[in-house]
Scaffold this motif. Structure first.
Motif, PDB file in Angstrom:
ATOM      1  N   GLY A   1      46.727 -51.752 -16.875  1.00  0.00           N
ATOM      2  CA  GLY A   1      47.632 -52.851 -16.593  1.00  0.00           C
ATOM      3  C   GLY A   1      47.765 -53.159 -15.123  1.00  0.00           C
ATOM      4  N   THR A   2      48.511 -54.234 -14.853  1.00  0.00           N
ATOM      5  CA  THR A   2      48.771 -54.707 -13.496  1.00  0.00           C
ATOM      6  C   THR A   2      50.277 -54.848 -13.304  1.00  0.00           C
ATOM      7  OG1 THR A   2      46.718 -55.973 -13.484  1.00  0.00           O
ATOM      8  CG2 THR A   2      48.369 -56.557 -11.838  1.00  0.00           C
ATOM      9  N   GLU A   3      50.790 -54.293 -12.230  1.00  0.00           N
ATOM     10  CA  GLU A   3      52.224 -54.414 -11.932  1.00  0.00           C
ATOM     11  C   GLU A   3      52.450 -55.329 -10.740  1.00  0.00           C
ATOM     12  OE1 GLU A   3      56.009 -51.830 -10.195  1.00  0.00           O
ATOM     13  OE2 GLU A   3      54.642 -50.852 -11.612  1.00  0.00           O
ATOM     14  N   LEU A   4      53.471 -56.175 -10.865  1.00  0.00           N
ATOM     15  CA  LEU A   4      54.006 -56.956  -9.760  1.00  0.00           C
ATOM     16  C   LEU A   4      55.462 -56.576  -9.601  1.00  0.00           C
ATOM     17  CD1 LEU A   4      52.541 -60.457 -10.749  1.00  0.00           C
ATOM     18  CD2 LEU A   4      51.604 -58.860  -9.062  1.00  0.00           C
ATOM     19  N   ASN A   5      55.882 -56.269  -8.382  1.00  0.00           N
ATOM     20  CA  ASN A   5      57.293 -55.943  -8.163  1.00  0.00           C
ATOM     21  C   ASN A   5      57.759 -56.443  -6.807  1.00  0.00           C
ATOM     22  OD1 ASN A   5      57.266 -53.838  -6.020  1.00  0.00           O
ATOM     23  ND2 ASN A   5      56.249 -52.553  -7.541  1.00  0.00           N
ATOM     24  N   ALA A   6      59.061 -56.538  -6.666  1.00  0.00           N
ATOM     25  CA  ALA A   6      59.656 -56.992  -5.405  1.00  0.00           C
ATOM     26  C   ALA A   6      61.028 -56.360  -5.261  1.00  0.00           C
ATOM     27  CB  ALA A   6      59.773 -58.514  -5.364  1.00  0.00           C
ATOM     28  N   SER A   7      61.477 -56.234  -4.034  1.00  0.00           N
ATOM     29  CA  SER A   7      62.819 -55.720  -3.767  1.00  0.00           C
ATOM     30  C   SER A   7      63.406 -56.428  -2.552  1.00  0.00           C
ATOM     31  CB  SER A   7      62.795 -54.204  -3.531  1.00  0.00           C
ATOM     32  OG  SER A   7      62.088 -53.890  -2.346  1.00  0.00           O
ATOM     33  N   VAL A   8      64.721 -56.561  -2.569  1.00  0.00           N
ATOM     34  CA  VAL A   8      65.482 -57.093  -1.437  1.00  0.00           C
ATOM     35  C   VAL A   8      66.498 -56.032  -1.061  1.00  0.00           C
ATOM     36  CG1 VAL A   8      67.007 -58.916  -0.611  1.00  0.00           C
ATOM     37  CG2 VAL A   8      65.175 -59.472  -2.226  1.00  0.00           C
ATOM     38  N   ASP A   9      66.475 -55.604   0.200  1.00  0.00           N
ATOM     39  CA  ASP A   9      67.349 -54.530   0.674  1.00  0.00           C
ATOM     40  C   ASP A   9      68.320 -55.072   1.721  1.00  0.00           C
ATOM     41  OD1 ASP A   9      65.772 -52.675  -0.840  1.00  0.00           O
ATOM     42  OD2 ASP A   9      64.308 -52.694   0.791  1.00  0.00           O
ATOM     43  N   TYR A  10      69.587 -54.698   1.555  1.00  0.00           N
ATOM     44  CA  TYR A  10      70.609 -55.118   2.527  1.00  0.00           C
ATOM     45  C   TYR A  10      71.364 -53.883   3.002  1.00  0.00           C
ATOM     46  CZ  TYR A  10      74.299 -57.704   4.855  1.00  0.00           C
ATOM     47  OH  TYR A  10      75.165 -58.208   5.795  1.00  0.00           O
ATOM     48  N   LYS A  11      71.387 -53.704   4.319  1.00  0.00           N
ATOM     49  CA  LYS A  11      72.060 -52.555   4.923  1.00  0.00           C
ATOM     50  C   LYS A  11      73.543 -52.876   5.081  1.00  0.00           C
ATOM     51  CE  LYS A  11      69.843 -50.183   7.987  1.00  0.00           C
ATOM     52  NZ  LYS A  11      69.201 -49.696   9.227  1.00  0.00           N
ATOM     53  N   LEU A  12      74.353 -52.324   4.167  1.00  0.00           N
ATOM     54  CA  LEU A  12      75.799 -52.542   4.217  1.00  0.00           C
ATOM     55  C   LEU A  12      76.426 -51.816   5.386  1.00  0.00           C
ATOM     56  CD1 LEU A  12      76.463 -52.091   0.401  1.00  0.00           C
ATOM     57  CD2 LEU A  12      76.476 -54.254   1.655  1.00  0.00           C
TER      58      LEU A  12
ATOM     59  N   ARG B   1      66.008 -55.067  -7.223  1.00  0.00           N
ATOM     60  CA  ARG B   1      64.578 -54.936  -7.470  1.00  0.00           C
ATOM     61  C   ARG B   1      64.200 -55.504  -8.838  1.00  0.00           C
ATOM     62  NH1 ARG B   1      62.482 -49.098  -6.921  1.00  0.00           N
ATOM     63  NH2 ARG B   1      63.491 -48.991  -8.943  1.00  0.00           N
ATOM     64  N   GLY B   2      62.940 -55.871  -8.964  1.00  0.00           N
ATOM     65  CA  GLY B   2      62.402 -56.303 -10.240  1.00  0.00           C
ATOM     66  C   GLY B   2      60.942 -55.918 -10.348  1.00  0.00           C
ATOM     67  N   ALA B   3      60.499 -55.536 -11.567  1.00  0.00           N
ATOM     68  CA  ALA B   3      59.107 -55.139 -11.778  1.00  0.00           C
ATOM     69  C   ALA B   3      58.657 -55.584 -13.156  1.00  0.00           C
ATOM     70  CB  ALA B   3      58.959 -53.627 -11.642  1.00  0.00           C
ATOM     71  N   TYR B   4      57.375 -55.970 -13.246  1.00  0.00           N
ATOM     72  CA  TYR B   4      56.799 -56.409 -14.514  1.00  0.00           C
ATOM     73  C   TYR B   4      55.360 -55.921 -14.572  1.00  0.00           C
ATOM     74  CZ  TYR B   4      55.853 -59.418 -18.547  1.00  0.00           C
ATOM     75  OH  TYR B   4      55.545 -59.880 -19.802  1.00  0.00           O
ATOM     76  N   VAL B   5      54.963 -55.363 -15.736  1.00  0.00           N
ATOM     77  CA  VAL B   5      53.598 -54.876 -15.925  1.00  0.00           C
ATOM     78  C   VAL B   5      52.926 -55.691 -17.021  1.00  0.00           C
ATOM     79  CG1 VAL B   5      52.157 -52.940 -16.630  1.00  0.00           C
ATOM     80  CG2 VAL B   5      54.136 -52.537 -15.174  1.00  0.00           C
ATOM     81  N   VAL B   6      51.775 -56.270 -16.708  1.00  0.00           N
ATOM     82  CA  VAL B   6      50.936 -56.937 -17.705  1.00  0.00           C
ATOM     83  C   VAL B   6      49.967 -55.884 -18.240  1.00  0.00           C
ATOM     84  CG1 VAL B   6      49.292 -58.788 -18.156  1.00  0.00           C
ATOM     85  CG2 VAL B   6      51.118 -59.119 -16.468  1.00  0.00           C
ATOM     86  N   LEU B   7      50.176 -55.462 -19.481  1.00  0.00           N
ATOM     87  CA  LEU B   7      49.346 -54.415 -20.050  1.00  0.00           C
ATOM     88  C   LEU B   7      47.901 -54.878 -20.205  1.00  0.00           C
ATOM     89  CD1 LEU B   7      51.696 -52.947 -22.817  1.00  0.00           C
ATOM     90  CD2 LEU B   7      51.171 -51.973 -20.569  1.00  0.00           C
TER      91      LEU B   7
END
Length: 454
Positions: free
Chosen positions: A400-411, A420-426
């Motif tokens: 499969g192939t994974e695409l993911n992304a994250s947004v980080d904020y330093k409080l 974060r979000g991730a998705y795998v195309v099997l």
């Protein structure tokens, strides 16, 4: 006058007693972290067994069970606290202790069990010991010595092992050369201590050719005498698994780009449950560097696998699930560096059910402000050698192939919130392997993480 004389006598006695006891002024250091991991996923935390193996058992995840197409969606909150206390006698001697407390919101209360205590009422005995070891500089040899239960990682980005383990490690620098040697005991299962044990002897070295180029090597010898405890035949003469791991690694800073990688070869003998020779390897190359306002990353990994049916196995012998290749920054395809007690992956171990893996990853990290940053990643994986024909009689090797992304904020300076979000195309490896000849749903996960470190 009598009272004053008594006071003087008591003071003098206390002073004499104090002078007779060696002075011991400890520096007390406290460190730790807290992490809250909230997720919605049809893969991690999906415990009904309709899509993938139950991740709570830390199976080599990602292989579908034959029970249906649709994987249910799980919503969970897991939390972890780690507490480290260091008792430092001086610059050359300290005791390091490290403890962990895990739970999942709503799991149980009023019990004694690890990874529990998140239900109403709490009151659960669930503290875990991660590390307890002495760290000192030997006055005789000049080496730094760590003895006790300690964290220890291999020199090959975690494809072989990376865990807390009991042992002794001595390290010393000789000019541009850093060297270490150690002994570790992974298991001791017999009634006679040391007779049915799994031990490792380790030796590593790294040499700075220049300030920008470093080369290294490592040797790990793992001797496993546990035969009778893992479904093997009763231990007899010769029922010992011995695996030699020898490899090289290198890193070069070439101006705007840094390259690194390794090659690790295994040889030895497996005597249980069947007699086989071992001839396996793993290789990697990675690159990172500035690209525009951010940092670009790339990794390639090959781990050999085996089709079975031969007296020589090419399946890479990783140490159980006590390791992980995290350099690809995957969340589902490979093990997630931020996962805690709920931890699963399509490729859960580098051995990958004796099939090995071929994988590649690219990523880009972009700071937006001093507090806000983003990261995007993509990765693919395929088995190196397909051997599980019961699940995959005629399909391909592509996982499969994974695409993911994250947004980080330093409080705060030491607290970060990540969305974060991730998705795998099997891939075709999974075509039609579920019940009724159906194909499992593609795995996905959305998560929110709070990290506090001190």
């Amino acid at each position: 006058m009598g009272f004053k004389k008594s006071l003087i006598a008591v003071t003098a006695t206390a002073a004499i007693a104090a002078s007779a006891v060696p002075a011991l002024a400890l520096e007390n250091e406290f460190h730790g972290m807290f992490r809250l991991f909230g997720a919605v996923s049809n893969f991690n935390g999906s415990l009904s067994g309709q899509g993938f193996f139950n991740p709570s058992f830390h199976d080599e995840g990602g292989v579908p069970v034959l029970s249906g197409k649709d994987a249910p969606t799980a919503t969970y909150f897991a939390q972890r606290a780690r507490l480290m206390y260091i008792a430092k006698a001086n610059d050359d001697l300290k005791l390091v202790t490290h403890f962990e407390i895990d739970s999942r919101w709503g799991d149980s209360a009023y019990t004694s069990a690890r990874n529990q205590g998140g239900a109403i009422g709490a009151d659960t005995v669930n503290i875990e010991t991660k590390s307890v070891y002495l760290d000192f500089n030997c006055p005789i040899t000049g080496a730094n010595v760590k003895v006790g239960m300690q964290p220890h990682d291999d020199a090959f980005k975690g494809v072989l092992f990376g865990a807390d383990m009991a042992g002794l490690l001595a390290s010393r620098s000789f000019g541009n050369l850093d060297a270490s040697a150690g002994f570790f005991r992974f298991d001791d299962k017999g009634t006679l201590p040391g007779k049915r044990a799994r031990d490792m002897v380790a030796a590593t070295a790294k040499y700075a050719v220049t300030k920008d180029i470093r080369i290294g090597g490592a040797y790990y010898f793992i001797d496993d005498d546990r035969s009778g405890d893992f479904g093997y035949v009763d231990q007899q003469q010769g029922d010992t698994n011995t695996v030699h791991n020898v490899g090289v690694n290198a890193e070069a800073n070439l101006g705007p780009v840094t390259l690194d990688g390794f090659f690790l070869y295994q040889f030895g003998s497996l005597r249980a449950p069947a007699s086989r020779h071992v001839s396996a390897f793993a290789g990697n190359v990675g690159a990172r560097g500035n690209l525009g306002p951010g940092t670009a990353r790339a990794e390639f990994l090959y781990v050999s696998g085996d089709k079975g049916g031969s007296s020589t196995t090419n399946a890479f012998q990783s140490v159980d699930d006590e390791h992980g290749f995290y350099n690809g920054n995957m969340q589902l395809l490979f093990r997630d560096a931020y996962a805690m007690t709920i931890d699963n992956a399509v490729v859960y171990t580098s051995n990958n059910r004796d099939q090995g893996v071929i994988a590649g990853f690219v990523g880009y990290d972009l700071p937006i402000t001093s507090k806000l940053s983003t990261s995007v990643n993509a990765g693919f994986a395929s088995v190196a050698k397909e051997n599980d024909k019961t699940l995959n009689s005629s399909n391909g090797k592509y996982l499969g192939t994974e695409l993911n992304a994250s947004v980080d904020y330093k409080l705060f300076d030491n607290m970060t919130a990540s969305l974060r979000g991730a998705y795998v195309v099997l891939g075709d490896y999974y075509d039609g392997v579920a019940a009724g000849g159906e194909t499992p749903d593609d795995p996905y996960m959305a998560s929110l993480i709070l990290n506090y470190a001190f």
